[in-house]
Design an enzyme around this catalytic site. Sequence first.
Site, PDB file in Angstrom:
ATOM      1  N   ASP A 109     -14.886   1.958   3.711  1.00 12.85           N
ATOM      2  CA  ASP A 109     -13.753   1.869   2.798  1.00 12.85           C
ATOM      3  C   ASP A 109     -14.248   1.352   1.452  1.00 12.85           C
ATOM      4  OD1 ASP A 109     -11.002   1.891   2.023  1.00 12.85           O
ATOM      5  OD2 ASP A 109     -10.464   1.346   4.074  1.00 12.85           O
ATOM      6  N   ASP A 219      -9.956   3.783  -1.646  1.00 12.76           N
ATOM      7  CA  ASP A 219      -8.642   3.154  -1.689  1.00 12.76           C
ATOM      8  C   ASP A 219      -7.968   3.374  -3.049  1.00 12.76           C
ATOM      9  OD1 ASP A 219      -6.770   1.204  -0.331  1.00 12.76           O
ATOM     10  OD2 ASP A 219      -7.233   0.042  -2.132  1.00 12.76           O
ATOM     11  N   GLU A 277      -7.534   8.247  -1.384  1.00 11.81           N
ATOM     12  CA  GLU A 277      -6.140   7.875  -1.149  1.00 11.81           C
ATOM     13  C   GLU A 277      -5.383   8.007  -2.466  1.00 11.81           C
ATOM     14  OE1 GLU A 277      -3.621   4.149   0.763  1.00 11.81           O
ATOM     15  OE2 GLU A 277      -5.208   3.739  -0.682  1.00 11.81           O
ATOM     16  N   HIS A 352      -3.462   2.109   8.834  1.00 12.31           N
ATOM     17  CA  HIS A 352      -3.215   0.675   8.785  1.00 12.31           C
ATOM     18  C   HIS A 352      -2.043   0.293   7.892  1.00 12.31           C
ATOM     19  CE1 HIS A 352      -5.548   1.591   5.237  1.00 12.31           C
ATOM     20  NE2 HIS A 352      -5.200   0.437   4.714  1.00 12.31           N
ATOM     21  N   ASP A 353      -1.543   1.240   7.088  1.00  6.85           N
ATOM     22  CA  ASP A 353      -0.432   0.975   6.179  1.00  6.85           C
ATOM     23  C   ASP A 353       0.887   1.572   6.650  1.00  6.85           C
ATOM     24  OD1 ASP A 353      -1.833  -0.517   4.300  1.00  6.85           O
ATOM     25  OD2 ASP A 353      -2.369   1.223   3.084  1.00  6.85           O
TER      26      ASP A 353
END
Length: 598
Positions: A109, A219, A277, A352-353
């Site tokens: 990440d 991210d 993302e 995870h979100d």
Amino acid sequence: MTAAMTTTRKPTGWFKPLVVYQIYPSSFAESPSTSTGTGTLAGVTTKLDYLKELGVDVVWLSPIMMSPMFDMGYDISDYREIRPEFGTMRDWEVLLDGLHSRGMKLMMDLVVNHTSSHHPWFLESRSSKTNPKRDWYIWRQPVVDPVTGERREPNNWSSVFGNGGESAWEWDETTGEYYLRLFVKEQPDLNWENPEVREAVYDIMKFWLEKGCDGFRMDVINLISKTPGLPSAKITQPGAKYQPSFEFTANGPRVHEYLKEMNREVIEKYDCMTVGECPFTHDVGVLGEYSRTTNKELQHVFTFELHDLDGTSGEPMKLQPFSLVPFKAVINKYQVGLDNVGGWNSVYLGNHDQARAVSRFANDTTPELRAKGSKMLATMQMSLCGTVYVYEGDEIGMKNVPSHWGIDDLPDVATQQYWNTVLRDRQSQTGLPNPDMSDVLVDVLRKARDNARTPMQWDLTPNAGFTTGTPWMRVNEDYKEGWNVESQEKDPRSVLNYWRKMISVRKANPVLVHGKFILLDATSPTIFAYLRHWEGVKALVILSFSAEPIEWAIPDEIGGLEEKKLLIGSYGAGEEMGGKMVTMRAYEGRVYVWHKQC
């Protein structure tokens, strides 16, 4: 030259058929030799055979670098060191070797829109206005209110987590200026206009790639370029003190310039995997620019419109009922739209979100419907165009947290900030120190990111086999009812074993990866059906989103089922019907294939 630099260049599009498994390190697996209650890299290594048997090609690790953990690792204070709670660099190397020896890859990440406020760069930047790193972040002088003379923020932008009640600017007493932090105050935004910042980011990427990392999930990468002048946002949430800034912070004027430069300086030299993302963006043309091959930026993107459907503008935790028709429309929009503009999508339902997929898009009200819904969603995810991402626990049908949990069981910073913002508003409106928040709790329990972050459920031992200590977050007690890996491995009809079959089917049938997508019966409120076709092979996917049996008429142009092979069905074989009518059982998924020139 390192091995990473001399590896034979992969064919174009090599990443497209891969199955990526996201691991949230804090919640995945603890090292057998520790009992700290937190997942570790050594714990992940013990589960590599499990991942291989599932059919995983790539493991994506959420952040493991040094962090004070204000946002669970997405606030990095040292990009070249492992947070001790997760282990050591040697543990990372053992994990990498274990993945590579099994033919799997590792994706890290990359969090570079912002750093931690504890990062040495920011500590230098905030130390004085003349520090060489001052311009590594985005600083602005305060605005003075002409009437009251009070100090105000440079503009009206809202924090992403602030629900209109918290500014995206943070006051720094030492230097008498504000710094921009679109998320929490401990996550100051980097100033990508500064070439020194970009070069530092590229050096970080090279560091991990030289060590053997196979790529990056980037991210909020579409936020790295802000509109010059940082103008105030339009009033789209009347009554809110601060307003969403995404018109000026998402997909900014230089974002493609920066990503092209990143590609030239790093990505193309290592031939690594990249996914960006891209939140706060529902325009297919805009999103396609990031992954269009000829643009030489990223390979594919994470889009968000599907996951924004059950939210409310300005109320991210305010749940809207699920409706299949708009759900299908959004999937169709990206399946067709990104293909038309030369882009490539990711196919994900959980991460995870996000709240758990089966709770959100199917039905978790009974164990039977939960299992059926989980299998149906697996059928859908594995038969759509794009690189597939599976979130830890989805393969065993993990669901949202129970309705009896309280706000103290939900530690996520976004959850807590939302709760506190609403609480302050209600206290102000009612004059009560403890106003009724029960309706807010209902929504939060169904929408919060915490739902995805409960520890992975491995077996029937205490804490689901995740830890012998006290888990950092409460474990969902339903692991005692068969919702764990060990129990499902023993059951050939389990959710886990169906996922394994469905992944194998996808890999054996390129039509499910590359095939053109054609939506059927767009207005049906219960059936999601579509065609895929590729190089003379056609596939018909039929998915029921109903808890009751549904009859569906196959369109005339497709013909009956007699000439079609049932490739896989979530109920197995049986109850097949000829002709042009098919009876779909509760949350059933089927995939038919046949050969015919397109």
